[in-house]
Design a protein around this motif. Structure first.
Motif, mmCIF file in Angstrom:
data_model
loop_
_atom_site.group_PDB
_atom_site.id
_atom_site.type_symbol
_atom_site.label_atom_id
_atom_site.label_comp_id
_atom_site.label_asym_id
_atom_site.label_seq_id
_atom_site.Cartn_x
_atom_site.Cartn_y
_atom_site.Cartn_z
ATOM 1 N N UNK A 168 4.274 -17.927 -9.321
ATOM 2 C CA UNK A 168 3.456 -18.749 -8.432
ATOM 3 C C UNK A 168 3.325 -18.095 -7.063
ATOM 4 N N UNK A 169 2.096 -18.009 -6.569
ATOM 5 C CA UNK A 169 1.850 -17.452 -5.248
ATOM 6 C C UNK A 169 1.778 -15.949 -5.193
ATOM 7 N N UNK A 170 2.023 -15.266 -6.316
ATOM 8 C CA UNK A 170 1.996 -13.802 -6.333
ATOM 9 C C UNK A 170 0.580 -13.313 -6.633
ATOM 10 N N UNK A 171 0.041 -12.408 -5.816
ATOM 11 C CA UNK A 171 -1.299 -11.896 -6.109
ATOM 12 C C UNK A 171 -1.301 -11.059 -7.385
ATOM 13 N N UNK A 172 -2.428 -11.078 -8.088
ATOM 14 C CA UNK A 172 -2.565 -10.261 -9.293
ATOM 15 C C UNK A 172 -2.620 -8.781 -8.932
ATOM 16 N N UNK A 173 -3.257 -8.490 -7.806
ATOM 17 C CA UNK A 173 -3.373 -7.112 -7.338
ATOM 18 C C UNK A 173 -2.691 -6.969 -5.991
ATOM 19 N N UNK A 174 -2.101 -5.803 -5.743
ATOM 20 C CA UNK A 174 -1.515 -5.515 -4.439
ATOM 21 C C UNK A 174 -2.486 -4.744 -3.560
ATOM 22 N N UNK A 175 -3.788 -4.826 -3.903
ATOM 23 C CA UNK A 175 -4.804 -4.277 -3.017
ATOM 24 C C UNK A 175 -4.702 -4.919 -1.646
ATOM 25 N N UNK A 176 -4.687 -4.115 -0.606
ATOM 26 C CA UNK A 176 -4.458 -4.603 0.759
ATOM 27 C C UNK A 176 -3.035 -4.359 1.223
ATOM 28 N N UNK A 177 -2.101 -4.172 0.257
ATOM 29 C CA UNK A 177 -0.716 -3.852 0.613
ATOM 30 C C UNK A 177 -0.557 -2.375 0.967
ATOM 31 N N UNK A 178 -1.533 -1.533 0.609
ATOM 32 C CA UNK A 178 -1.406 -0.099 0.886
ATOM 33 C C UNK A 178 -1.091 0.143 2.353
ATOM 34 N N UNK A 179 -0.043 0.909 2.607
ATOM 35 C CA UNK A 179 0.384 1.187 3.968
ATOM 36 C C UNK A 179 1.425 0.221 4.497
ATOM 37 N N UNK A 180 1.682 -0.870 3.766
ATOM 38 C CA UNK A 180 2.682 -1.837 4.207
ATOM 39 C C UNK A 180 4.091 -1.274 4.130
ATOM 40 N N UNK A 181 5.017 -1.947 4.780
ATOM 41 C CA UNK A 181 6.381 -1.439 4.866
ATOM 42 C C UNK A 181 7.316 -2.039 3.832
ATOM 43 N N UNK A 182 8.260 -1.230 3.390
ATOM 44 C CA UNK A 182 9.383 -1.694 2.572
ATOM 45 C C UNK A 182 10.616 -1.685 3.468
ATOM 46 N N UNK A 183 11.248 -2.844 3.601
ATOM 47 C CA UNK A 183 12.352 -3.021 4.544
ATOM 48 C C UNK A 183 13.653 -3.334 3.807
ATOM 49 N N UNK A 184 14.717 -2.689 4.275
ATOM 50 C CA UNK A 184 16.077 -3.036 3.838
ATOM 51 C C UNK A 184 16.662 -3.975 4.880
ATOM 52 N N UNK A 185 17.121 -5.138 4.428
ATOM 53 C CA UNK A 185 17.612 -6.173 5.335
ATOM 54 C C UNK A 185 19.064 -6.487 4.984
#
Length: 271
Positions: free
Chosen positions: A201-218
């Motif tokens: 639920x709430x998850x997009x089918x495509x990650x189009x638009x995520x290109x360039x986004x950050x992956x963070x270790x918390x």
């Protein structure tokens, strides 16, 4: 129940800890827009996502190389998001942006890249951005915690399918997904891969638009000073590729910290 067990329960539960972490990471995350001139009228296009970053006094935006090369580079202006729930325009001339790119576009944009860029922004824009957002210092030493912590990973991006767009206006949602990445290396580049279940639920089918986004270790912990749950984050990756959808799942690939370091060293040497 131990402190870490309590934190883990909070992260898995329906409380607001996950939302607070995502909002915090969102302060360094921007949606990137290309603005084209069409007979005197601005045409707006979502290019992708970026992470505000500073290294040795160079202020800019980390993103995927194809976001710059295929969309932003040919635009007249680049727009970024600064704040939520308020209509705003924050534009800068593309000709004033100094791009440092690591790519092998002669072979097309594929699952191994390299596909990463640092877009140095004009100094006169830095103050206006820092009034709302935070530039992640890529060379700051890790924060000493002094207590046990629980590790989690968050991928930040701007899912295009969850936004609404006209030629001149966009309403987008910068979101964060808690993921479980696996690291690997290939040649001189390192990567993080994580799988997403698009049927959640709430998850997009495509990650189009995520290109360039950050992956963070918390790292989440209980502060010995306040007794409250707190966290320390580090940028570890830049998203650049998604696999085809198979039975509701797809794999997302990021460039890792060594690739980011190579990029920023190149940016510093050319400044």
């Amino acid at each position: 129940m131990s402190e870490l067990s309590e934190i883990e329960a909070m992260l898995r539960g329906s409380g607001d800890l996950r939302q607070r972490i995502v909002r915090n990471l969102g302060s360094s995350t921007v949606a990137l827009f290309a603005v084209f001139d069409s007979h005197g009228t601005d045409l707006l296009k979502l290019a992708g996502t970026g992470t505000l970053a500073v290294v040795d006094g160079l202020y800019g935006i980390l993103t995927a190389a194809h976001v710059w090369e295929e969309v932003l580079k040919s635009a007249v202006k680049m727009g970024i998001t600064l704040t939520d729930n308020i209509n705003h325009r924050y534009l800068m001339d593309v000709s004033a942006i100094v791009a440092t790119v690591i790519t092998d576009s002669a072979y097309g944009w594929n699952e191994w890249g390299p596909d990463i860029a640092f877009l140095r922004i004009p100094s006169e824009f830095v103050g206006g951005i820092t009034a709302f957002q935070v530039f992640e210092d890529l060379k700051k030493p890790p924060k000493p915690l002094g207590v046990e912590s629980l590790e989690c990973w968050v991928a930040m991006g701007t899912p295009e399918e969850l936004g609404t767009f006209t030629q001149t206006h966009a309403a987008v949602q910068i979101s964060g997904d808690f993921v479980d990445p696996q690291s690997q290396s290939r040649g001189e580049h390192d990567y993080y891969d994580f799988e997403v279940n698009t049927e959640r639920a709430g998850m997009p089918k495509s990650f189009g638009g995520f290109s360039g986004g950050g992956l963070w270790r918390v790292l989440v912990y209980q502060s010995p000073l306040t007794g409250k749950v707190d966290w320390a984050q580090r940028l570890k990756g830049v998203i650049f590729w998604q696999s085809p959808l198979v039975e509701g799942r797809r794999m997302i690939r990021c460039h890792g910290p060594n690739s980011i370091l190579s990029l920023v060293q190149k940016a510093i040497s050319s400044s």
